[in-house]
Design a protein around this motif. Structure first.
Motif, PDB file in Angstrom:
ATOM      1  N   MET A 183      -8.425  33.202  18.988  1.00 10.00           N
ATOM      2  CA  MET A 183      -7.596  32.539  19.915  1.00 10.00           C
ATOM      3  C   MET A 183      -6.468  31.776  19.250  1.00 10.00           C
ATOM      4  O   MET A 183      -6.646  31.201  18.234  1.00 10.00           O
ATOM      5  CB  MET A 183      -8.234  31.753  20.773  1.00 10.00           C
ATOM      6  N   PHE A 184      -4.964  31.832  19.728  1.00  5.94           N
ATOM      7  CA  PHE A 184      -4.131  31.044  19.168  1.00  5.94           C
ATOM      8  C   PHE A 184      -4.266  29.411  19.681  1.00  5.94           C
ATOM      9  O   PHE A 184      -4.347  29.169  20.660  1.00  5.94           O
ATOM     10  CB  PHE A 184      -2.753  31.541  19.712  1.00  5.94           C
ATOM     11  N   THR A 185      -3.981  28.775  18.529  1.00  4.48           N
ATOM     12  CA  THR A 185      -4.367  27.299  18.552  1.00  4.48           C
ATOM     13  C   THR A 185      -2.938  26.482  18.321  1.00  4.48           C
ATOM     14  O   THR A 185      -2.302  26.790  17.234  1.00  4.48           O
ATOM     15  CB  THR A 185      -5.157  26.693  17.836  1.00  4.48           C
ATOM     16  N   ILE A 186      -2.649  25.665  19.476  1.00  3.28           N
ATOM     17  CA  ILE A 186      -1.486  24.688  19.306  1.00  3.28           C
ATOM     18  C   ILE A 186      -1.963  23.352  19.168  1.00  3.28           C
ATOM     19  O   ILE A 186      -2.698  22.968  19.936  1.00  3.28           O
ATOM     20  CB  ILE A 186      -0.599  25.060  20.412  1.00  3.28           C
ATOM     21  N   GLY A 187      -1.400  22.451  18.219  1.00  5.97           N
ATOM     22  CA  GLY A 187      -1.406  21.175  18.266  1.00  5.97           C
ATOM     23  C   GLY A 187      -0.156  20.437  18.711  1.00  5.97           C
ATOM     24  O   GLY A 187       0.978  20.918  18.137  1.00  5.97           O
ATOM     25  N   ILE A 188      -0.276  19.362  19.464  1.00  6.72           N
ATOM     26  CA  ILE A 188       0.945  18.520  19.950  1.00  6.72           C
ATOM     27  C   ILE A 188       0.666  17.188  19.513  1.00  6.72           C
ATOM     28  O   ILE A 188      -0.435  16.412  19.935  1.00  6.72           O
ATOM     29  CB  ILE A 188       1.087  18.438  21.534  1.00  6.72           C
ATOM     30  N   CYS A 189       1.704  16.604  18.601  1.00 10.91           N
ATOM     31  CA  CYS A 189       1.303  15.292  17.977  1.00 10.91           C
ATOM     32  C   CYS A 189       2.422  14.575  18.238  1.00 10.91           C
ATOM     33  O   CYS A 189       3.570  14.632  17.701  1.00 10.91           O
ATOM     34  CB  CYS A 189       0.925  15.487  16.351  1.00 10.91           C
ATOM     35  N   ASP A 190       2.459  13.536  19.089  1.00 11.60           N
ATOM     36  CA  ASP A 190       3.364  12.620  19.569  1.00 11.60           C
ATOM     37  C   ASP A 190       2.555  11.175  20.001  1.00 11.60           C
ATOM     38  O   ASP A 190       1.677  11.308  20.746  1.00 11.60           O
ATOM     39  CB  ASP A 190       3.991  13.262  20.768  1.00 11.60           C
ATOM     40  N   ASP A 191       3.202  10.251  19.806  1.00 11.18           N
ATOM     41  CA  ASP A 191       2.437   8.991  19.921  1.00 11.18           C
ATOM     42  C   ASP A 191       2.861   8.618  21.547  1.00 11.18           C
ATOM     43  O   ASP A 191       2.321   7.608  21.963  1.00 11.18           O
ATOM     44  CB  ASP A 191       3.078   7.709  19.190  1.00 11.18           C
ATOM     45  N   ARG A 192       3.603   9.129  22.113  1.00 12.20           N
ATOM     46  CA  ARG A 192       3.932   8.964  23.469  1.00 12.20           C
ATOM     47  C   ARG A 192       3.344   9.939  24.537  1.00 12.20           C
ATOM     48  O   ARG A 192       3.572  11.210  24.628  1.00 12.20           O
ATOM     49  CB  ARG A 192       5.412   9.059  23.882  1.00 12.20           C
ATOM     50  N   PRO A 193       2.493   9.582  25.245  1.00 14.88           N
ATOM     51  CA  PRO A 193       1.523  10.335  26.089  1.00 14.88           C
ATOM     52  C   PRO A 193       2.345  11.151  27.205  1.00 14.88           C
ATOM     53  O   PRO A 193       2.113  12.302  27.386  1.00 14.88           O
ATOM     54  CB  PRO A 193       0.599   9.374  26.999  1.00 14.88           C
ATOM     55  N   LEU A 194       3.501  10.564  27.672  1.00 18.49           N
ATOM     56  CA  LEU A 194       4.358  11.462  28.356  1.00 18.49           C
ATOM     57  C   LEU A 194       5.051  12.546  27.849  1.00 18.49           C
ATOM     58  O   LEU A 194       4.758  13.679  28.250  1.00 18.49           O
ATOM     59  CB  LEU A 194       5.410  10.392  29.034  1.00 18.49           C
ATOM     60  N   SER A 195       5.262  12.306  26.614  1.00 17.59           N
ATOM     61  CA  SER A 195       5.901  13.448  25.802  1.00 17.59           C
ATOM     62  C   SER A 195       5.119  14.623  25.586  1.00 17.59           C
ATOM     63  O   SER A 195       5.158  15.782  25.436  1.00 17.59           O
ATOM     64  CB  SER A 195       6.531  12.866  24.235  1.00 17.59           C
ATOM     65  N   ARG A 196       3.710  14.212  25.427  1.00 18.48           N
ATOM     66  CA  ARG A 196       2.702  15.053  25.078  1.00 18.48           C
ATOM     67  C   ARG A 196       2.376  16.107  26.444  1.00 18.48           C
ATOM     68  O   ARG A 196       2.251  17.382  26.165  1.00 18.48           O
ATOM     69  CB  ARG A 196       1.379  14.335  24.500  1.00 18.48           C
ATOM     70  N   ARG A 197       2.321  15.289  27.371  1.00 17.59           N
ATOM     71  CA  ARG A 197       2.083  15.917  28.556  1.00 17.59           C
ATOM     72  C   ARG A 197       3.008  16.770  29.054  1.00 17.59           C
ATOM     73  O   ARG A 197       3.025  18.069  29.697  1.00 17.59           O
ATOM     74  CB  ARG A 197       1.698  14.723  29.739  1.00 17.59           C
ATOM     75  N   LEU A 198       4.432  16.545  28.792  1.00 19.34           N
ATOM     76  CA  LEU A 198       5.545  17.603  29.099  1.00 19.34           C
ATOM     77  C   LEU A 198       5.488  18.598  28.303  1.00 19.34           C
ATOM     78  O   LEU A 198       5.425  19.695  28.760  1.00 19.34           O
ATOM     79  CB  LEU A 198       6.972  16.613  28.804  1.00 19.34           C
ATOM     80  N   LEU A 199       5.191  18.567  26.907  1.00 19.69           N
ATOM     81  CA  LEU A 199       5.254  19.506  26.131  1.00 19.69           C
ATOM     82  C   LEU A 199       3.875  20.682  26.400  1.00 19.69           C
ATOM     83  O   LEU A 199       4.106  21.598  26.589  1.00 19.69           O
ATOM     84  CB  LEU A 199       4.735  19.406  24.696  1.00 19.69           C
ATOM     85  N   GLU A 200       2.824  20.068  27.023  1.00 15.87           N
ATOM     86  CA  GLU A 200       1.721  20.564  27.321  1.00 15.87           C
ATOM     87  C   GLU A 200       1.946  21.471  28.457  1.00 15.87           C
ATOM     88  O   GLU A 200       1.635  22.690  28.845  1.00 15.87           O
ATOM     89  CB  GLU A 200       0.388  19.774  27.724  1.00 15.87           C
ATOM     90  N   ALA A 201       2.579  20.863  29.549  1.00 18.55           N
ATOM     91  CA  ALA A 201       2.872  21.499  31.070  1.00 18.55           C
ATOM     92  C   ALA A 201       3.887  22.715  30.464  1.00 18.55           C
ATOM     93  O   ALA A 201       3.801  23.669  31.428  1.00 18.55           O
ATOM     94  CB  ALA A 201       3.636  20.455  31.917  1.00 18.55           C
ATOM     95  N   LEU A 202       4.733  22.583  29.801  1.00 20.93           N
ATOM     96  CA  LEU A 202       5.661  23.658  29.349  1.00 20.93           C
ATOM     97  C   LEU A 202       4.842  25.002  28.697  1.00 20.93           C
ATOM     98  O   LEU A 202       5.427  26.082  29.073  1.00 20.93           O
ATOM     99  CB  LEU A 202       6.858  23.271  28.446  1.00 20.93           C
ATOM    100  N   ILE A 203       3.970  24.514  28.027  1.00 24.36           N
ATOM    101  CA  ILE A 203       3.162  25.734  27.112  1.00 24.36           C
ATOM    102  C   ILE A 203       2.430  26.349  28.283  1.00 24.36           C
ATOM    103  O   ILE A 203       2.229  27.677  28.463  1.00 24.36           O
ATOM    104  CB  ILE A 203       2.371  24.955  25.905  1.00 24.36           C
ATOM    105  N   HIS A 204       1.581  25.657  29.346  1.00 24.56           N
ATOM    106  CA  HIS A 204       0.966  26.119  30.358  1.00 24.56           C
ATOM    107  C   HIS A 204       1.708  26.752  31.179  1.00 24.56           C
ATOM    108  O   HIS A 204       1.133  27.941  31.686  1.00 24.56           O
ATOM    109  CB  HIS A 204       0.000  25.215  31.067  1.00 24.56           C
ATOM    110  N   LEU A 205       2.911  26.373  31.580  1.00 27.91           N
ATOM    111  CA  LEU A 205       3.967  27.187  32.209  1.00 27.91           C
ATOM    112  C   LEU A 205       4.011  28.843  31.445  1.00 27.91           C
ATOM    113  O   LEU A 205       3.981  29.751  32.282  1.00 27.91           O
ATOM    114  CB  LEU A 205       5.170  26.654  32.498  1.00 27.91           C
ATOM    115  N   TYR A 206       4.078  28.616  30.483  1.00 30.05           N
ATOM    116  CA  TYR A 206       4.517  29.984  29.424  1.00 30.05           C
ATOM    117  C   TYR A 206       3.058  30.835  29.730  1.00 30.05           C
ATOM    118  O   TYR A 206       3.184  32.125  29.853  1.00 30.05           O
ATOM    119  CB  TYR A 206       4.843  29.559  28.024  1.00 30.05           C
ATOM    120  N   GLU A 207       1.905  30.107  29.433  1.00 26.91           N
ATOM    121  CA  GLU A 207       0.716  30.875  29.736  1.00 26.91           C
ATOM    122  C   GLU A 207       0.521  31.631  30.893  1.00 26.91           C
ATOM    123  O   GLU A 207       0.337  32.889  31.268  1.00 26.91           O
ATOM    124  CB  GLU A 207      -0.469  29.903  29.656  1.00 26.91           C
TER     125      GLU A 207
END
Length: 127
Positions: free
Chosen positions: A1-25
């Motif tokens: 399975m394809f594995t993605i890491g998101i590294c950012d010290d701001r929780p909001l930035s991490r959540r935004l990126l994750e939401a955009l990835i989930h939308l793509y999924e």
């Protein structure tokens, strides 16, 4: 399975990126393993302790101790992670500094769905 890491010290930035990835999924009927990290140190520790290997890493540059660039340098020296695709998601103006670690792409914050789509299409098309 394809594995993605998101590294950012701001929780909001991490959540935004994750939401955009989930939308793509959802739109493309794919599923990724997604891990989030709040610091470069945490990311490097997990790689070492858990043996995690990421196909794609989204790194913020401005973090408290280790910057994204310093984190990427260490990742590039790792045998298991040296081939990982790295995308800097940053507000930094000077993008030339990142070229030494051969990033797949550099994206200015905030990321858009179009950015994420293009990046995911590019890495999924790799053999």
């Amino acid at each position: 399975m394809f594995t993605i890491g998101i590294c950012d010290d701001r929780p909001l930035s991490r959540r935004l990126l994750e939401a955009l990835i989930h939308l793509y999924e959802e739109e493309n009927d794919v599923v990724f393993n997604i891990y989030e990290f709040s610091s470069g140190e945490e990311l490097l520790e997990e790689i070492e302790m858990q043996g995690l290997v990421f196909d794609l890493l989204f790194l913020d540059n401005s973090m408290k101790k280790l910057t994204g660039l310093e984190t990427a340098r260490q990742i590039r020296q790792s045998k298991s992670m040296s081939a990982s695709s790295i995308v800097f998601v940053t507000s930094a103006e000077d993008h030339d500094q990142f070229m030494q670690v051969k990033p797949l792409q550099i994206v200015c914050k905030p990321c858009t769905q179009e950015h994420i789509e293009a990046i995911l299409e590019k890495v999924l098309a790799k053999p």
